[in-house]
Design a protein around this motif. Sequence first.
Motif, PDB file in Angstrom:
ATOM      1  N   THR A  30       0.837  -1.202   0.000  1.00  0.00           N
ATOM      2  CA  THR A  30       0.000   0.000   0.000  1.00  0.00           C
ATOM      3  C   THR A  30       0.871   1.251   0.000  1.00  0.00           C
ATOM      4  N   GLY A  31       0.266   2.331  -0.470  1.00  0.00           N
ATOM      5  CA  GLY A  31       0.978   3.599  -0.464  1.00  0.00           C
ATOM      6  C   GLY A  31       1.341   4.030   0.939  1.00  0.00           C
ATOM      7  N   HIS A  32       0.423   3.773   1.880  1.00  0.00           N
ATOM      8  CA  HIS A  32       0.690   4.173   3.268  1.00  0.00           C
ATOM      9  C   HIS A  32       1.913   3.458   3.831  1.00  0.00           C
ATOM     10  N   PHE A  33       1.993   2.143   3.530  1.00  0.00           N
ATOM     11  CA  PHE A  33       3.112   1.368   4.068  1.00  0.00           C
ATOM     12  C   PHE A  33       4.445   1.896   3.526  1.00  0.00           C
ATOM     13  N   ARG A  34       4.482   2.098   2.216  1.00  0.00           N
ATOM     14  CA  ARG A  34       5.723   2.582   1.611  1.00  0.00           C
ATOM     15  C   ARG A  34       6.093   3.963   2.152  1.00  0.00           C
ATOM     16  N   GLN A  35       5.079   4.796   2.318  1.00  0.00           N
ATOM     17  CA  GLN A  35       5.328   6.148   2.838  1.00  0.00           C
ATOM     18  C   GLN A  35       5.887   6.114   4.257  1.00  0.00           C
ATOM     19  N   SER A  36       5.280   5.257   5.099  1.00  0.00           N
ATOM     20  CA  SER A  36       5.773   5.221   6.482  1.00  0.00           C
ATOM     21  C   SER A  36       7.175   4.620   6.530  1.00  0.00           C
ATOM     22  N   MET A  37       7.466   3.691   5.633  1.00  0.00           N
ATOM     23  CA  MET A  37       8.816   3.124   5.608  1.00  0.00           C
ATOM     24  C   MET A  37       9.837   4.154   5.083  1.00  0.00           C
ATOM     25  N   ALA A  38       9.387   5.001   4.151  1.00  0.00           N
ATOM     26  CA  ALA A  38      10.276   6.060   3.659  1.00  0.00           C
ATOM     27  C   ALA A  38      10.598   7.026   4.797  1.00  0.00           C
ATOM     28  N   TRP A  39       9.595   7.321   5.601  1.00  0.00           N
ATOM     29  CA  TRP A  39       9.803   8.203   6.765  1.00  0.00           C
ATOM     30  C   TRP A  39      10.811   7.566   7.726  1.00  0.00           C
ATOM     31  N   LEU A  40      10.606   6.267   7.991  1.00  0.00           N
ATOM     32  CA  LEU A  40      11.495   5.557   8.920  1.00  0.00           C
ATOM     33  C   LEU A  40      12.922   5.508   8.361  1.00  0.00           C
ATOM     34  N   HIS A  41      13.038   5.299   7.042  1.00  0.00           N
ATOM     35  CA  HIS A  41      14.349   5.254   6.393  1.00  0.00           C
ATOM     36  C   HIS A  41      15.082   6.588   6.571  1.00  0.00           C
ATOM     37  N   THR A  42      14.367   7.678   6.315  1.00  0.00           N
ATOM     38  CA  THR A  42      14.972   9.002   6.426  1.00  0.00           C
ATOM     39  C   THR A  42      15.504   9.252   7.834  1.00  0.00           C
ATOM     40  N   TRP A  43      14.674   8.958   8.835  1.00  0.00           N
ATOM     41  CA  TRP A  43      15.073   9.348  10.200  1.00  0.00           C
ATOM     42  C   TRP A  43      16.025   8.373  10.847  1.00  0.00           C
ATOM     43  N   THR A  44      15.875   7.068  10.610  1.00  0.00           N
ATOM     44  CA  THR A  44      16.867   6.147  11.178  1.00  0.00           C
ATOM     45  C   THR A  44      18.225   6.383  10.511  1.00  0.00           C
ATOM     46  N   GLY A  45      18.204   6.798   9.249  1.00  0.00           N
ATOM     47  CA  GLY A  45      19.471   7.067   8.570  1.00  0.00           C
ATOM     48  C   GLY A  45      20.123   8.338   9.063  1.00  0.00           C
ATOM     49  N   MET A 104      21.719  -0.872  14.988  1.00  0.00           N
ATOM     50  CA  MET A 104      20.302  -1.239  14.857  1.00  0.00           C
ATOM     51  C   MET A 104      19.592  -0.241  13.926  1.00  0.00           C
ATOM     52  N   PHE A 105      19.911   1.032  14.060  1.00  0.00           N
ATOM     53  CA  PHE A 105      19.354   2.050  13.153  1.00  0.00           C
ATOM     54  C   PHE A 105      19.764   1.758  11.715  1.00  0.00           C
ATOM     55  N   MET A 106      21.022   1.362  11.571  1.00  0.00           N
ATOM     56  CA  MET A 106      21.546   1.049  10.237  1.00  0.00           C
ATOM     57  C   MET A 106      20.773  -0.116   9.619  1.00  0.00           C
ATOM     58  N   LEU A 107      20.550  -1.148  10.418  1.00  0.00           N
ATOM     59  CA  LEU A 107      19.822  -2.310   9.917  1.00  0.00           C
ATOM     60  C   LEU A 107      18.425  -1.898   9.465  1.00  0.00           C
ATOM     61  N   LEU A 108      17.767  -1.065  10.282  1.00  0.00           N
ATOM     62  CA  LEU A 108      16.437  -0.572   9.920  1.00  0.00           C
ATOM     63  C   LEU A 108      16.499   0.262   8.645  1.00  0.00           C
ATOM     64  N   ALA A 109      17.506   1.128   8.552  1.00  0.00           N
ATOM     65  CA  ALA A 109      17.627   1.989   7.370  1.00  0.00           C
ATOM     66  C   ALA A 109      17.849   1.140   6.118  1.00  0.00           C
ATOM     67  N   LEU A 110      18.643   0.068   6.250  1.00  0.00           N
ATOM     68  CA  LEU A 110      18.896  -0.798   5.093  1.00  0.00           C
ATOM     69  C   LEU A 110      17.615  -1.499   4.654  1.00  0.00           C
ATOM     70  N   ILE A 111      16.908  -2.088   5.611  1.00  0.00           N
ATOM     71  CA  ILE A 111      15.734  -2.881   5.227  1.00  0.00           C
ATOM     72  C   ILE A 111      14.608  -1.972   4.731  1.00  0.00           C
ATOM     73  N   THR A 112      14.378  -0.834   5.411  1.00  0.00           N
ATOM     74  CA  THR A 112      13.350   0.082   4.907  1.00  0.00           C
ATOM     75  C   THR A 112      13.786   0.659   3.558  1.00  0.00           C
ATOM     76  N   GLY A 113      15.082   0.830   3.378  1.00  0.00           N
ATOM     77  CA  GLY A 113      15.587   1.313   2.089  1.00  0.00           C
ATOM     78  C   GLY A 113      15.251   0.354   0.957  1.00  0.00           C
ATOM     79  N   ILE A 114      15.370  -0.946   1.247  1.00  0.00           N
ATOM     80  CA  ILE A 114      15.021  -1.938   0.229  1.00  0.00           C
ATOM     81  C   ILE A 114      13.517  -1.888  -0.036  1.00  0.00           C
ATOM     82  N   VAL A 115      12.736  -1.776   1.046  1.00  0.00           N
ATOM     83  CA  VAL A 115      11.274  -1.771   0.911  1.00  0.00           C
ATOM     84  C   VAL A 115      10.786  -0.594   0.060  1.00  0.00           C
TER      85      VAL A 115
END
Lengths: 91, 540
Positions: B2-17, B156-167
């Motif tokens: 869903t668009g919402h999921f991708r958007q929230s993961m983009a947000w998480l990617h930005t801030w964990t990174g 741990m932030f890096m791991l999150l940034a990597l996986i959300t980055g892939i998503v």
Amino acid sequence: MNKLAIPSRILAAALGGYALANSGAILLAAALPGGQAEAVTWGLLASFLIYTAAVMWVFSVRSALRAWLGVLVPGFVCGALAWILMQGGTP
Amino acid sequence: MTGHFRQSMAWLHTWTGLVLGWVLYFVFVTGTLGYFDTEIDRWMQPELPVATEMADARATVRVAQDYLEHHAPGHARWFISLPTDRNSPYLSVFSQQGRAHGGPGMHADRVLLDAETGRALRARDTGGGQLLYQMHWKLHYLPEIVGQWTVGVATMFMLLALITGIVVHKKIFSDFFTFRPGKGQRSWLDAHNATSVISLPFQLMITYSGLVFLMTVYMPMIVSAFYGSDDAAQRVFREDLASRPALVQPARTPASLLPLDHIIADAQERWGEGAIDARDVRHPYDAHARVIVRGSIAAGPVRAAPSLVYDGVSGELLAEQAARTSAAKTTRDLLLGLHEGMFAGPVVRWLYVLSGLLGCAMIGSGLILWMVKRRQREAKLGGSAYPGLQLVERLNIATLVGLPVGIAAYFWGNRLLPAELAERATWEANILFLAWAAMAAHAVWRPVARAWGEQLWLAGAAYALLPMLNALTTERHLARSLLTGDWVFAGFDLTMLAVGVMFASVAYALARRQRRFAARQVIDSPPPSHIVATRAEETA
């Protein structure tokens, strides 16, 4: 995401996610057959994946309440199951 | 998806990174240098002879035993490390007083020996490459536990940034080939995508295995749930996992110690020549003396070595332990071995370094992308940089370029500090952080556009001149090391030269770009915001 929800989700992710990662890993270690040290090692290795999945859950659901429930309920369930397994002697 | 999921993961990617991005950059830079730890050690101790291959393990261990008999007779533990490969280029020994099982009250002192004569090798006091390598999980000046947890949270932030980055990624494959230079935000996004995608398997491996190194520190409750929470319980877990044969307490009755070369001969018969890495003697000259012979942990990507336990008095083989005992332990050892890359020969080692540098570039381009995106948005709205954006801009300069300047200063300090200076190694490290602090101050004080250029030029000069400094302060200059085939020294000097040229060419490209924008600005349309910012600060 509304502004008040963000601190709440950060807490849910950091603490709730950590709790779930621990209880999930302990359940895994309790349930796995074979030597105890090996089972604990599998649990440790898996814990960071559980943590990552929990944090992603927390930030993807639509409300902060669902985020909290989504980490705490499985956390308690895993903890309870692990406790039962460990009471029953070595599985 | 869903668009919402991708958007929230983009947000998480930005801030964990972003939030711990600078810590991650520090970890990646120092960790990448760690792949050349012993080479840097050797460059930083130019007094040491060029390391040579060990001729004969039995003769070499005899030399080490002689040394320890004279210098550490009453000690509870001797440890002999043979000069087998780049991981351990010199014969070295250390001994411990007090308890043989580690823990408080031990005094360890490592001495390098000439493998032929047994003479102790003396060289300047330095933290070497080991200190840089250790900084990547301990940081510096901080209590070990604080450093480890800071790096753990960042990882741990890096791991999150990597996986959300892939998503959030739509088309991983085409990004591999996409680069649109000179287009501001788009170019930085392309650079971030390309560096991440090319090195993604490495980044996932290095991040996850980084957590695995300290998993019992970060997740102590999982062990405590089964073993109890005190230190002794944690040790029981480790011994249990390694299924290590139990060692006995000293008998406190003196006995003679068998010459160690007999034991080596026996081990060589079992494992073959050259497979032995280290020897560990517990309670020498006690009736319960034990000699533990270890194989090499660098024989393959699984970081585990077989060992043999001998009775030190009779020479009888008491226990034999395989390198791989269980699937769980082997999985852990494989992750650790891949992370450390001890097994890597020159080609694979360079691939490790390049992957590490791609990781630095991925983090750096991500941090710059965050900044450029917001700067362009502000410029469109006609506003100036707000405090958060200014902070990120300054931190980016101070870290992305300032840290490399600090590390160059560390090498300069190594050559320029007087050899007899007390606490010399400490001062080398202080110089790194003083230079870095000076770069941070400079980044705050200077206009943003100027600060980038000035620090890039400084970094270029600081690295490119290192071979010259080496030629002036030692006998082992580049021409000589090339002619004599001293590849560690030649490699270090040439690499520093290349790094210097790289920084200088970035500085040059930036200067050209700024001139072009300044020229175009006279003719048309709004200039890029960083130039506006510079102008505003200059007129202020």
